[in-house]
Design an enzyme around this catalytic site. Structure first.
Site, PDB file in Angstrom:
ATOM      1  N   ASP A  11       7.235   6.182  -9.681  1.00  0.00           N
ATOM      2  CA  ASP A  11       7.864   4.918  -9.282  1.00  0.00           C
ATOM      3  C   ASP A  11       7.166   3.815 -10.080  1.00  0.00           C
ATOM      4  O   ASP A  11       6.157   4.063 -10.740  1.00  0.00           O
ATOM      5  CB  ASP A  11       7.689   4.684  -7.767  1.00  0.00           C
ATOM      6  CG  ASP A  11       8.299   3.363  -7.309  1.00  0.00           C
ATOM      7  OD1 ASP A  11       9.420   3.051  -7.755  1.00  0.00           O
ATOM      8  OD2 ASP A  11       7.665   2.637  -6.526  1.00  0.00           O
ATOM      9  N   SER A  12       7.694   2.609  -9.953  1.00  0.00           N
ATOM     10  CA  SER A  12       7.042   1.480 -10.620  1.00  0.00           C
ATOM     11  C   SER A  12       5.694   1.158  -9.977  1.00  0.00           C
ATOM     12  O   SER A  12       4.852   0.529 -10.606  1.00  0.00           O
ATOM     13  CB  SER A  12       7.954   0.256 -10.541  1.00  0.00           C
ATOM     14  OG  SER A  12       8.207  -0.057  -9.184  1.00  0.00           O
ATOM     15  N   CYS A  75      12.329   6.197  -7.488  1.00  0.00           N
ATOM     16  CA  CYS A  75      12.592   4.790  -7.757  1.00  0.00           C
ATOM     17  C   CYS A  75      14.112   4.656  -7.895  1.00  0.00           C
ATOM     18  O   CYS A  75      14.707   5.323  -8.745  1.00  0.00           O
ATOM     19  CB  CYS A  75      11.900   4.393  -9.052  1.00  0.00           C
ATOM     20  SG  CYS A  75      12.338   2.742  -9.634  1.00  0.00           S
ATOM     21  N   GLU A 154       3.744  -4.395  -2.760  1.00  0.00           N
ATOM     22  CA  GLU A 154       2.648  -4.101  -3.695  1.00  0.00           C
ATOM     23  C   GLU A 154       1.347  -4.770  -3.236  1.00  0.00           C
ATOM     24  O   GLU A 154       0.260  -4.259  -3.451  1.00  0.00           O
ATOM     25  CB  GLU A 154       3.003  -4.563  -5.120  1.00  0.00           C
ATOM     26  CG  GLU A 154       4.051  -3.720  -5.811  1.00  0.00           C
ATOM     27  CD  GLU A 154       3.572  -2.314  -6.154  1.00  0.00           C
ATOM     28  OE1 GLU A 154       2.415  -2.145  -6.565  1.00  0.00           O
ATOM     29  OE2 GLU A 154       4.369  -1.366  -5.982  1.00  0.00           O
ATOM     30  N   CYS A 185      15.732   0.850  -2.102  1.00  0.00           N
ATOM     31  CA  CYS A 185      14.551   0.669  -2.956  1.00  0.00           C
ATOM     32  C   CYS A 185      13.429   1.376  -2.222  1.00  0.00           C
ATOM     33  O   CYS A 185      13.267   1.182  -1.010  1.00  0.00           O
ATOM     34  CB  CYS A 185      14.228  -0.810  -3.129  1.00  0.00           C
ATOM     35  SG  CYS A 185      12.621  -1.096  -3.928  1.00  0.00           S
ATOM     36  N   HIS A 187      10.386   0.959  -2.118  1.00  0.00           N
ATOM     37  CA  HIS A 187       9.353   0.092  -1.518  1.00  0.00           C
ATOM     38  C   HIS A 187       9.734  -0.327  -0.094  1.00  0.00           C
ATOM     39  O   HIS A 187       8.863  -0.592   0.730  1.00  0.00           O
ATOM     40  CB  HIS A 187       9.175  -1.189  -2.346  1.00  0.00           C
ATOM     41  CG  HIS A 187       8.346  -1.024  -3.573  1.00  0.00           C
ATOM     42  ND1 HIS A 187       8.767  -0.302  -4.665  1.00  0.00           N
ATOM     43  CD2 HIS A 187       7.108  -1.496  -3.901  1.00  0.00           C
ATOM     44  CE1 HIS A 187       7.835  -0.349  -5.607  1.00  0.00           C
ATOM     45  NE2 HIS A 187       6.820  -1.074  -5.165  1.00  0.00           N
TER      46      HIS A 187
HETATM   47  N1  DGL Z   1      10.681   1.136  -5.896  1.00  0.00           N
HETATM   48  C1  DGL Z   1      11.612   0.938  -6.950  1.00  0.00           C
HETATM   49  C2  DGL Z   1      13.030   1.112  -6.508  1.00  0.00           C
HETATM   50  O1  DGL Z   1      13.265   1.960  -5.676  1.00  0.00           O
HETATM   51  C3  DGL Z   1      11.347  -0.187  -7.916  1.00  0.00           C
HETATM   52  C4  DGL Z   1      11.048  -1.546  -7.391  1.00  0.00           C
HETATM   53  C5  DGL Z   1      10.677  -2.469  -8.524  1.00  0.00           C
HETATM   54  O2  DGL Z   1       9.766  -2.116  -9.279  1.00  0.00           O
HETATM   55  O3  DGL Z   1      11.311  -3.525  -8.678  1.00  0.00           O
HETATM   56  O4  DGL Z   1      13.931   0.518  -7.006  1.00  0.00           O
END
Ligand code: DGL
Length: 271
Positions: A11-12, A75, A154, A185, A187
């Site tokens: 993931d990011s 992600c 984050e 997402c 996150h």
């Molecule tokens: N967690 C990621 C997603 O599901 C990326 C969030 C990001 O880096 O903007 O899209």
């Protein structure tokens, strides 16, 4: 034949830990190697071409570092734009999180509108409406980008007034007949309690983590790639600030993560 190689997950940043946790729960004998691309987070505000390039860098790094037997793109933003390039490039099977997320939304939906919360990139890609309609959804799909949620997560800022106000702002003006909200997402499940509290009780709040784990389980079984005991080792890699991932991940994964257990790596930029 048991296959001892690990599952690669990226993931990011910390968001993919929500998927990693579901994978570890469902597949306790599998080894995992997780890469959080914390030097380049967020992905959601970047162009599709840039996210595709980052996804390829991450995948090559996991192949080189971990000798992985399968890749889970934990992600949504990368799953929305990079799966074809990843599948064309890698020799291991690649799973994304959007189709499992769409399945989870469909399972919860009672005929009303499905609302997708995601990054700007995921919303722009229209990957969720496409997946939902391909899976047979006949109702409306309404998507909303929530770019401030990723930096909050984050930072580990998961409760209190600030996330509450930001979430309430993003949830204003949803269609009246919404019955399902999908956290599109990885996150966002870290903010589940805040999102849950801001939504009417009748609205189902879902994400694709458990469905992704089930899909991986089926894929490993089908291809004879599953691993047997003994208890597996896991690795956590980041491209910047290991202490940040250690701080957030311990609480979230439900196991303590020592700062020196998070390894710093450079992603492979070469084709
Ligand atoms: N967690 C990621 C997603 O599901 C990326 C969030 C990001 O880096 O903007 O899209």
């Amino acid at each position: 034949m048991a296959d001892d190689r690990p599952i690669g997950v990226f993931d990011s940043g910390v968001g993919g830990l929500t998927v990693l946790r579901a994978l570890r729960e469902l597949l306790p004998l599998e080894r995992t190697v997780y890469l959080g691309d914390t030097a380049r987070v967020p992905y959601g505000t970047r162009s599709a071409a840039t996210v595709e390039k980052y996804a390829l860098n991450n995948a090559r790094t996991l192949v080189q570092e971990g000798d992985i037997k399968a890749l889970v793109v934990a992600c949504n933003t990368a799953s929305a734009v990079a799966l074809p390039a990843l599948r064309a490039t890698l020799s291991v099977p690649v799973l994304g999180v959007i189709e499992p997320g769409a399945r989870a939304a469909l399972a919860a939906c009672r005929g009303g509108t499905i609302v997708v919360l995601g990054t700007a990139g995921t919303v722009r890609s229209e990957a969720y409406p496409r997946a939902l309609h391909a899976l047979g959804h006949r109702g409306e799909v309404f998507a909303r980008a929530c770019p401030l949620l990723v930096p909050l997560v984050e930072e580990g800022w998961l409760a209190g007034e600030v996330p509450r106000l930001v979430v309430e702002q993003y949830l204003q003006g949803l269609p009246a007949d919404v019955d399902t909200v999908v956290m599109g997402c990885t996150h966002y499940p870290l903010l589940r309690p805040v999102l849950r509290a801001a939504l009417p009780e009748r609205v189902a709040l879902v994400d694709g983590a458990a469905a992704t784990a089930r899909e991986l389980h089926a894929l490993l079984a089908e291809r004879g790639l599953a691993r047997g005991g003994p208890a597996p080792a896991h690795r956590l890699l980041v491209t910047d600030a290991p202490e940040q991932l250690a701080r957030v991940s311990g609480a979230f994964l439900g196991v303590p993560v020592a700062q020196d257990a998070v390894e710093l790596v450079d992603v492979l930029m070469t084709a």
